[in-house]
Design a protein around this motif. Structure first.
Motif, PDB file in Angstrom:
ATOM      1  N   PHE A  39      -3.850   0.999   7.669  1.00  0.00           N
ATOM      2  CA  PHE A  39      -2.796   1.425   8.586  1.00  0.00           C
ATOM      3  C   PHE A  39      -1.430   1.270   7.917  1.00  0.00           C
ATOM      4  N   ASN A  40      -0.657   2.334   7.926  1.00  0.00           N
ATOM      5  CA  ASN A  40       0.656   2.326   7.306  1.00  0.00           C
ATOM      6  C   ASN A  40       1.770   2.009   8.288  1.00  0.00           C
ATOM      7  N   VAL A  73       6.182   6.629   8.618  1.00  0.00           N
ATOM      8  CA  VAL A  73       4.759   6.923   8.426  1.00  0.00           C
ATOM      9  C   VAL A  73       3.990   5.786   9.084  1.00  0.00           C
ATOM     10  N   LEU A  74       3.405   6.075  10.242  1.00  0.00           N
ATOM     11  CA  LEU A  74       2.742   5.051  11.047  1.00  0.00           C
ATOM     12  C   LEU A  74       1.323   5.469  11.390  1.00  0.00           C
ATOM     13  N   GLY A  75       0.398   4.531  11.272  1.00  0.00           N
ATOM     14  CA  GLY A  75      -0.964   4.784  11.713  1.00  0.00           C
ATOM     15  C   GLY A  75      -1.968   4.802  10.582  1.00  0.00           C
ATOM     16  N   GLU A  76      -3.209   5.061  10.950  1.00  0.00           N
ATOM     17  CA  GLU A  76      -4.322   5.021  10.004  1.00  0.00           C
ATOM     18  C   GLU A  76      -4.265   6.212   9.060  1.00  0.00           C
ATOM     19  N   ALA A  77      -4.397   5.933   7.771  1.00  0.00           N
ATOM     20  CA  ALA A  77      -4.433   7.003   6.781  1.00  0.00           C
ATOM     21  C   ALA A  77      -5.690   7.850   6.996  1.00  0.00           C
ATOM     22  N   GLU A  78      -5.548   9.159   6.904  1.00  0.00           N
ATOM     23  CA  GLU A  78      -6.655  10.071   7.223  1.00  0.00           C
ATOM     24  C   GLU A  78      -7.885   9.851   6.353  1.00  0.00           C
ATOM     25  N   ASP A  79      -7.660   9.525   5.080  1.00  0.00           N
ATOM     26  CA  ASP A  79      -8.791   9.389   4.154  1.00  0.00           C
ATOM     27  C   ASP A  79      -9.016   7.950   3.723  1.00  0.00           C
ATOM     28  N   GLY A 136       7.611  -2.494   2.960  1.00  0.00           N
ATOM     29  CA  GLY A 136       8.972  -2.048   2.706  1.00  0.00           C
ATOM     30  C   GLY A 136       9.068  -1.016   1.605  1.00  0.00           C
ATOM     31  N   VAL A 137       9.919  -1.266   0.605  1.00  0.00           N
ATOM     32  CA  VAL A 137      10.108  -0.285  -0.464  1.00  0.00           C
ATOM     33  C   VAL A 137       8.872  -0.155  -1.351  1.00  0.00           C
ATOM     34  N   TYR A 138       7.915  -1.073  -1.223  1.00  0.00           N
ATOM     35  CA  TYR A 138       6.675  -1.000  -2.002  1.00  0.00           C
ATOM     36  C   TYR A 138       5.512  -0.382  -1.210  1.00  0.00           C
ATOM     37  N   ALA A 139       5.766   0.073  -0.002  1.00  0.00           N
ATOM     38  CA  ALA A 139       4.667   0.582   0.827  1.00  0.00           C
ATOM     39  C   ALA A 139       4.000   1.805   0.214  1.00  0.00           C
ATOM     40  N   ASP A 140       4.764   2.620  -0.517  1.00  0.00           N
ATOM     41  CA  ASP A 140       4.148   3.787  -1.160  1.00  0.00           C
ATOM     42  C   ASP A 140       3.173   3.370  -2.245  1.00  0.00           C
ATOM     43  N   VAL A 141       3.504   2.305  -2.977  1.00  0.00           N
ATOM     44  CA  VAL A 141       2.629   1.822  -4.058  1.00  0.00           C
ATOM     45  C   VAL A 141       1.257   1.455  -3.503  1.00  0.00           C
ATOM     46  N   PHE A 142       1.226   0.731  -2.389  1.00  0.00           N
ATOM     47  CA  PHE A 142      -0.054   0.283  -1.837  1.00  0.00           C
ATOM     48  C   PHE A 142      -0.800   1.426  -1.152  1.00  0.00           C
ATOM     49  N   ASN A 143      -0.099   2.302  -0.469  1.00  0.00           N
ATOM     50  CA  ASN A 143      -0.754   3.470   0.119  1.00  0.00           C
ATOM     51  C   ASN A 143      -1.439   4.300  -0.958  1.00  0.00           C
ATOM     52  N   ASN A 144      -0.740   4.506  -2.060  1.00  0.00           N
ATOM     53  CA  ASN A 144      -1.247   5.396  -3.104  1.00  0.00           C
ATOM     54  C   ASN A 144      -2.415   4.811  -3.881  1.00  0.00           C
ATOM     55  N   MET A 145      -2.701   3.513  -3.666  1.00  0.00           N
ATOM     56  CA  MET A 145      -3.874   2.902  -4.290  1.00  0.00           C
ATOM     57  C   MET A 145      -5.171   3.323  -3.602  1.00  0.00           C
ATOM     58  N   VAL A 146      -5.070   3.723  -2.330  1.00  0.00           N
ATOM     59  CA  VAL A 146      -6.295   3.986  -1.570  1.00  0.00           C
ATOM     60  C   VAL A 146      -6.326   5.361  -0.917  1.00  0.00           C
TER      61      VAL A 146
END
Length: 486
Positions: free
Chosen positions: A330-331, A319-325, A201-211
């Motif tokens: 999967f987001n 933003v859906l799917g596997e992060a490129e790097d 949810g509103v924290y999805a950016d926090v976890f994406n930006n960790m990796v």
């Protein structure tokens, strides 16, 4: 080591979990709250959007229309309330009618069926209470309403009976790339997984930006609502929108599947990711905007107000799917409106990607159906007699406003992923959702919860965490109270 870990047990995470439970995968859902459906999924418009507003070609458009088309069949399969009531978008100025035409063209590009622009007397034949200032409206017959609590709980329960594990009160602190996937730290616990689905949810950016080096930025957008009594439930029959703006689809007026009337939301970008308070200014603004759509909106019949947060990502799309790097990460990020409508399609979309990544086989023993708690308020006399014969507790009414019985409350506690708090009972049975808002039934619900869970009433909470209902005892009635027994 898990094959898949999902962060977030809202409607999106639960939809992904349910679809992944079709495969031979060891799957775990981590949720920081004490139950499913505790974030955005519990505080929204409860609308299944037709899909005319999303930009053609966007993931929002695709997921919205696909999810909307899936919802009715899913409601029958998983036994949650759904009603196709159609939606209307109002235009108040002659010069704005071309904007309705644009909206209609966008919807047709998105393959939304049956769109029609309506003018003249037919406007008030369809909705007699609409403002006389309405010059035209877009009619979308595929618009619908749903119970967001029941939908989310149904998805999660079905995932659970098909083998998905859930860990509540588990707040993720850190995610690190590991040799074979990811290491997730949650307090003193460490989890390892080959794949990770970020549905936070509103924290999805926090976890994406960790990796990932592709940084996401989510701004919480607060929306305030007013819920009115069932006596106001027939004020309109369709979901009534105003022409959308950059801040969203605006304040709506809609019936609910449970017979109430709902108005909202406002739209205010806030810095805090957990700010869900209502304000006098916000509710005043909401009331003024609602009264543009219809004459004499029965706002004095309000029984409660609430606020929810939408996860608005700066890119403007899901933003859906596997992060490129970040292989195996999967987001499901930026899932704002129409996220509820899109959830079934997002579940399929991401589960298929994860299953392909893991080369997972489908189960032959997958159980696709689930039955909800019997609802005495909607049952026939014959059905009620049968329920009472099986369990006399179904004849003991606890919540008078919503006619919820002891049998229903017990069922809610004993089910897969059963209720542990007052709000957990409320979302599953509607005990406490009526005119008195738990004023009469809360003590009896607390008594049943304590007895069923074999704990002291002093340990019970409204919604998990520190939300204790009781702070102490005025009179010592002995050890029975401490055990939660009568």
């Amino acid at each position: 080591m898990y094959d898949v870990i999902i962060i977030g047990a809202g409607v999106t995470g639960s939809a992904v979990a349910r679809e992944l439970s079709r495969y031979r995968l060891k799957t775990l859902v981590l949720e920081k709250e004490e139950d499913v459906c505790c974030g955005t999924s519990k505080a929204n418009s409860a609308i299944i959007h037709a899909g005319f507003d999303a930009t053609p070609g966007s993931l929002k458009a695709r997921m919205n229309v696909e999810g909307s088309r899936m919802m009715e069949a899913l409601s029958k399969e998983l036994d949650f309330p759904y009603q196709r009531n159609g939606s209307l978008v109002l235009c108040f100025q002659e010069e704005d009618i071309p904007k309705l035409e644009v909206l209609k063209a966008k919807g047709e590009a998105n393959n939304v069926e049956g769109l029609e622009i309506i003018k003249g007397d037919r406007i008030w034949e369809m909705e007699p209470n609409l403002s006389k200032e309405v010059k035209a409206m877009l009619y979308a017959p595929t618009g619908a309403i749903v119970c967001p609590f029941k939908l989310t709980i149904a998805l999660a329960e079905n995932a659970s009976i098909n083998g998905v594990e859930f860990a509540f009160d588990t707040q993720v602190d850190k995610i690190e790339k590991a040799e074979n996937g990811y290491k997730i730290t949650a307090g003193s616990k460490v989890y390892e997984t080959r794949c990770l689905v970020n549905a936070a949810g509103v924290y999805a950016d926090v976890f994406n930006n960790m990796v990932s080096s592709r940084k996401l930025s989510i701004t919480p957008r607060k929306g305030e609502y007013i819920l009115m009594d069932k006596r106001a439930g027939d004020f309109v029959s369709h979901t009534i929108f105003q022409l959308p703006t950059a801040m969203g689809k605006g304040v709506l007026i809609t019936p609910t599947v449970h017979g109430n009337l709902l108005a909202g939301p406002t739209a205010e970008d806030v810095p805090e990711k957990d700010k869900i308070n209502t304000t006098a200014a916000g509710l005043s603004k909401l009331s003024a905007q609602a009264e543009l759509s219809a004459e004499q909106v029965p706002l004095r019949m309000a029984i409660t107000s609430f606020a929810g947060l939408r996860a608005t990502e700066k890119g403007g799309d899901f933003v859906l799917g596997e992060a490129e790097d970040a292989e195996g990460f999967f987001n499901a990020a930026g899932i704002e409106s129409p996220g509820l409508s899109s959830a079934p399609a997002i579940g399929v979309y991401l589960a298929e990607q994860v299953a392909e990544k893991m080369k997972a086989e489908k189960k032959t023993e997958f159980r696709s159906e689930r039955k909800d708690i019997p609802c005495v308020a909607q049952a026939s006399p014959e059905e009620i007699r049968a329920l009472i014969e099986e369990d006399p507790a179904y004849g003991n009414v606890i919540c008078r406003c919503e006619t919820v019985t002891e049998g229903e409350i017990r069922n809610a506690i004993r089910r897969p992923l059963g209720a542990k708090s007052l709000d957990g009972i409320k979302r599953r049975t509607r005990a406490g959702m009526g005119r008195c808002q738990s004023g009469f039934c809360a003590p009896k619900v607390v008594e049943i919860l304590a007895k069923e869970r074999n704990i002291s009433p002093l340990e019970l909470t409204k919604a998990g965490g520190k939300s204790r209902l009781l702070t102490g005892v005025l009179k010592d009635n002995g050890s029975d109270c401490e055990r939660g027994e009568k």
